[in-house]
Design a protein around this motif. Structure first.
Motif, PDB file in Angstrom:
ATOM      1  N   PHE A  64      37.674  29.303  25.629  1.00  0.00           N
ATOM      2  CA  PHE A  64      37.794  28.065  26.388  1.00  0.00           C
ATOM      3  C   PHE A  64      38.186  28.294  27.846  1.00  0.00           C
ATOM      4  O   PHE A  64      37.945  27.440  28.694  1.00  0.00           O
ATOM      5  CB  PHE A  64      38.806  27.127  25.729  1.00  0.00           C
ATOM      6  CG  PHE A  64      38.322  26.568  24.423  1.00  0.00           C
ATOM      7  CD1 PHE A  64      37.196  25.780  24.365  1.00  0.00           C
ATOM      8  CD2 PHE A  64      38.991  26.847  23.253  1.00  0.00           C
ATOM      9  CE1 PHE A  64      36.739  25.273  23.163  1.00  0.00           C
ATOM     10  CE2 PHE A  64      38.554  26.344  22.041  1.00  0.00           C
ATOM     11  CZ  PHE A  64      37.419  25.551  21.999  1.00  0.00           C
ATOM     12  N   ASN A  65      38.798  29.422  28.145  1.00  0.00           N
ATOM     13  CA  ASN A  65      39.231  29.718  29.503  1.00  0.00           C
ATOM     14  C   ASN A  65      38.975  31.187  29.795  1.00  0.00           C
ATOM     15  O   ASN A  65      39.897  31.991  29.841  1.00  0.00           O
ATOM     16  CB  ASN A  65      40.722  29.387  29.667  1.00  0.00           C
ATOM     17  CG  ASN A  65      41.156  29.447  31.108  1.00  0.00           C
ATOM     18  OD1 ASN A  65      40.324  29.452  32.004  1.00  0.00           O
ATOM     19  ND2 ASN A  65      42.457  29.511  31.327  1.00  0.00           N
ATOM     20  N   PRO A  66      37.708  31.551  30.021  1.00  0.00           N
ATOM     21  CA  PRO A  66      37.413  32.971  30.255  1.00  0.00           C
ATOM     22  C   PRO A  66      38.007  33.451  31.579  1.00  0.00           C
ATOM     23  O   PRO A  66      38.103  32.713  32.543  1.00  0.00           O
ATOM     24  CB  PRO A  66      35.893  33.021  30.287  1.00  0.00           C
ATOM     25  CG  PRO A  66      35.461  31.636  30.617  1.00  0.00           C
ATOM     26  CD  PRO A  66      36.532  30.711  30.098  1.00  0.00           C
ATOM     27  N   VAL A  67      38.399  34.700  31.598  1.00  0.00           N
ATOM     28  CA  VAL A  67      38.960  35.308  32.805  1.00  0.00           C
ATOM     29  C   VAL A  67      37.794  35.710  33.702  1.00  0.00           C
ATOM     30  O   VAL A  67      36.887  36.411  33.261  1.00  0.00           O
ATOM     31  CB  VAL A  67      39.809  36.548  32.432  1.00  0.00           C
ATOM     32  CG1 VAL A  67      40.344  37.227  33.681  1.00  0.00           C
ATOM     33  CG2 VAL A  67      40.929  36.143  31.506  1.00  0.00           C
ATOM     34  N   PRO A  68      37.786  35.241  34.969  1.00  0.00           N
ATOM     35  CA  PRO A  68      36.686  35.625  35.854  1.00  0.00           C
ATOM     36  C   PRO A  68      36.714  37.123  36.131  1.00  0.00           C
ATOM     37  O   PRO A  68      37.779  37.720  36.282  1.00  0.00           O
ATOM     38  CB  PRO A  68      36.941  34.821  37.126  1.00  0.00           C
ATOM     39  CG  PRO A  68      38.378  34.453  37.082  1.00  0.00           C
ATOM     40  CD  PRO A  68      38.763  34.399  35.627  1.00  0.00           C
ATOM     41  N   LYS A  69      35.536  37.702  36.204  1.00  0.00           N
ATOM     42  CA  LYS A  69      35.445  39.134  36.474  1.00  0.00           C
ATOM     43  C   LYS A  69      35.613  39.382  37.968  1.00  0.00           C
ATOM     44  O   LYS A  69      34.909  38.821  38.788  1.00  0.00           O
ATOM     45  CB  LYS A  69      34.114  39.685  35.987  1.00  0.00           C
ATOM     46  CG  LYS A  69      33.992  39.623  34.493  1.00  0.00           C
ATOM     47  CD  LYS A  69      32.751  40.298  34.003  1.00  0.00           C
ATOM     48  CE  LYS A  69      32.723  40.234  32.493  1.00  0.00           C
ATOM     49  NZ  LYS A  69      31.590  40.888  31.925  1.00  0.00           N
ATOM     50  N   VAL A  70      36.592  40.212  38.304  1.00  0.00           N
ATOM     51  CA  VAL A  70      36.890  40.531  39.690  1.00  0.00           C
ATOM     52  C   VAL A  70      36.280  41.897  39.988  1.00  0.00           C
ATOM     53  O   VAL A  70      36.475  42.847  39.236  1.00  0.00           O
ATOM     54  CB  VAL A  70      38.419  40.561  39.920  1.00  0.00           C
ATOM     55  CG1 VAL A  70      38.737  40.929  41.355  1.00  0.00           C
ATOM     56  CG2 VAL A  70      39.028  39.239  39.536  1.00  0.00           C
ATOM     57  N   PRO A  71      35.528  42.007  41.084  1.00  0.00           N
ATOM     58  CA  PRO A  71      34.967  43.320  41.405  1.00  0.00           C
ATOM     59  C   PRO A  71      36.092  44.299  41.730  1.00  0.00           C
ATOM     60  O   PRO A  71      37.133  43.914  42.257  1.00  0.00           O
ATOM     61  CB  PRO A  71      34.091  43.060  42.638  1.00  0.00           C
ATOM     62  CG  PRO A  71      34.583  41.780  43.199  1.00  0.00           C
ATOM     63  CD  PRO A  71      35.180  41.002  42.062  1.00  0.00           C
ATOM     64  N   PRO A  72      35.904  45.570  41.388  1.00  0.00           N
ATOM     65  CA  PRO A  72      36.968  46.548  41.658  1.00  0.00           C
ATOM     66  C   PRO A  72      37.211  46.685  43.157  1.00  0.00           C
ATOM     67  O   PRO A  72      36.302  46.544  43.976  1.00  0.00           O
ATOM     68  CB  PRO A  72      36.428  47.849  41.066  1.00  0.00           C
ATOM     69  CG  PRO A  72      34.960  47.643  40.934  1.00  0.00           C
ATOM     70  CD  PRO A  72      34.733  46.172  40.788  1.00  0.00           C
ATOM     71  N   ALA A  73      38.460  46.943  43.509  1.00  0.00           N
ATOM     72  CA  ALA A  73      38.821  47.090  44.911  1.00  0.00           C
ATOM     73  C   ALA A  73      38.196  48.369  45.465  1.00  0.00           C
ATOM     74  O   ALA A  73      38.121  49.387  44.791  1.00  0.00           O
ATOM     75  CB  ALA A  73      40.330  47.154  45.056  1.00  0.00           C
ATOM     76  N   VAL A  74      37.749  48.285  46.710  1.00  0.00           N
ATOM     77  CA  VAL A  74      37.138  49.444  47.353  1.00  0.00           C
ATOM     78  C   VAL A  74      38.256  50.315  47.909  1.00  0.00           C
ATOM     79  O   VAL A  74      39.112  49.848  48.652  1.00  0.00           O
ATOM     80  CB  VAL A  74      36.193  48.986  48.488  1.00  0.00           C
ATOM     81  CG1 VAL A  74      35.582  50.183  49.186  1.00  0.00           C
ATOM     82  CG2 VAL A  74      35.127  48.062  47.940  1.00  0.00           C
ATOM     83  N   GLU A  75      38.230  51.574  47.522  1.00  0.00           N
ATOM     84  CA  GLU A  75      39.252  52.505  48.006  1.00  0.00           C
ATOM     85  C   GLU A  75      38.822  53.067  49.360  1.00  0.00           C
ATOM     86  O   GLU A  75      37.648  53.294  49.607  1.00  0.00           O
ATOM     87  CB  GLU A  75      39.430  53.647  47.008  1.00  0.00           C
ATOM     88  CG  GLU A  75      40.017  53.222  45.691  1.00  0.00           C
ATOM     89  CD  GLU A  75      40.286  54.407  44.796  1.00  0.00           C
ATOM     90  OE1 GLU A  75      40.381  55.549  45.293  1.00  0.00           O
ATOM     91  OE2 GLU A  75      40.402  54.180  43.594  1.00  0.00           O
ATOM     92  N   PRO A  76      39.785  53.311  50.223  1.00  0.00           N
ATOM     93  CA  PRO A  76      39.419  53.942  51.498  1.00  0.00           C
ATOM     94  C   PRO A  76      38.963  55.376  51.238  1.00  0.00           C
ATOM     95  O   PRO A  76      39.274  55.956  50.200  1.00  0.00           O
ATOM     96  CB  PRO A  76      40.729  53.916  52.289  1.00  0.00           C
ATOM     97  CG  PRO A  76      41.802  53.745  51.276  1.00  0.00           C
ATOM     98  CD  PRO A  76      41.193  53.015  50.112  1.00  0.00           C
TER      99      PRO A  76
END
Length: 75
Positions: free
Chosen positions: A54-66
């Motif tokens: 009922f409340n799916p967690v949105p997929k967050v793109p992985p953070a770009v590492e320097p």
């Protein structure tokens, strides 16, 4: 078949009722505690599954590492 199970259960109930209270308590806890923990775990999983649908967690793109700098090369 059902009559045999009912007679067996009556025998177990009579045996348990005739035990002293500390033994009754220990036996009930030995049976009820694992059963209650199992039911609680089952309820937890069902609620987690329902909440996920009922409340799916949105997929967050992985953070770009320097860009990593190689410490072995002199600058």
């Amino acid at each position: 078949m059902l009559d045999a199970i009912a007679q067996w259960w009556d025998g177990v109930e009579l045996w348990l009722a005739q035990l002293p209270f500390p033994f009754q308590f220990a036996l009930v806890m030995a049976v009820l505690l694992p059963a209650a923990l199992g039911v609680a775990r089952l309820i937890d999983r069902v609620v987690d599954q329902a909440a996920g649908r009922f409340n799916p967690v949105p997929k967050v793109p992985p953070a770009v590492e320097p860009e990593k700098v190689d410490a072995s090369t002199p600058s």
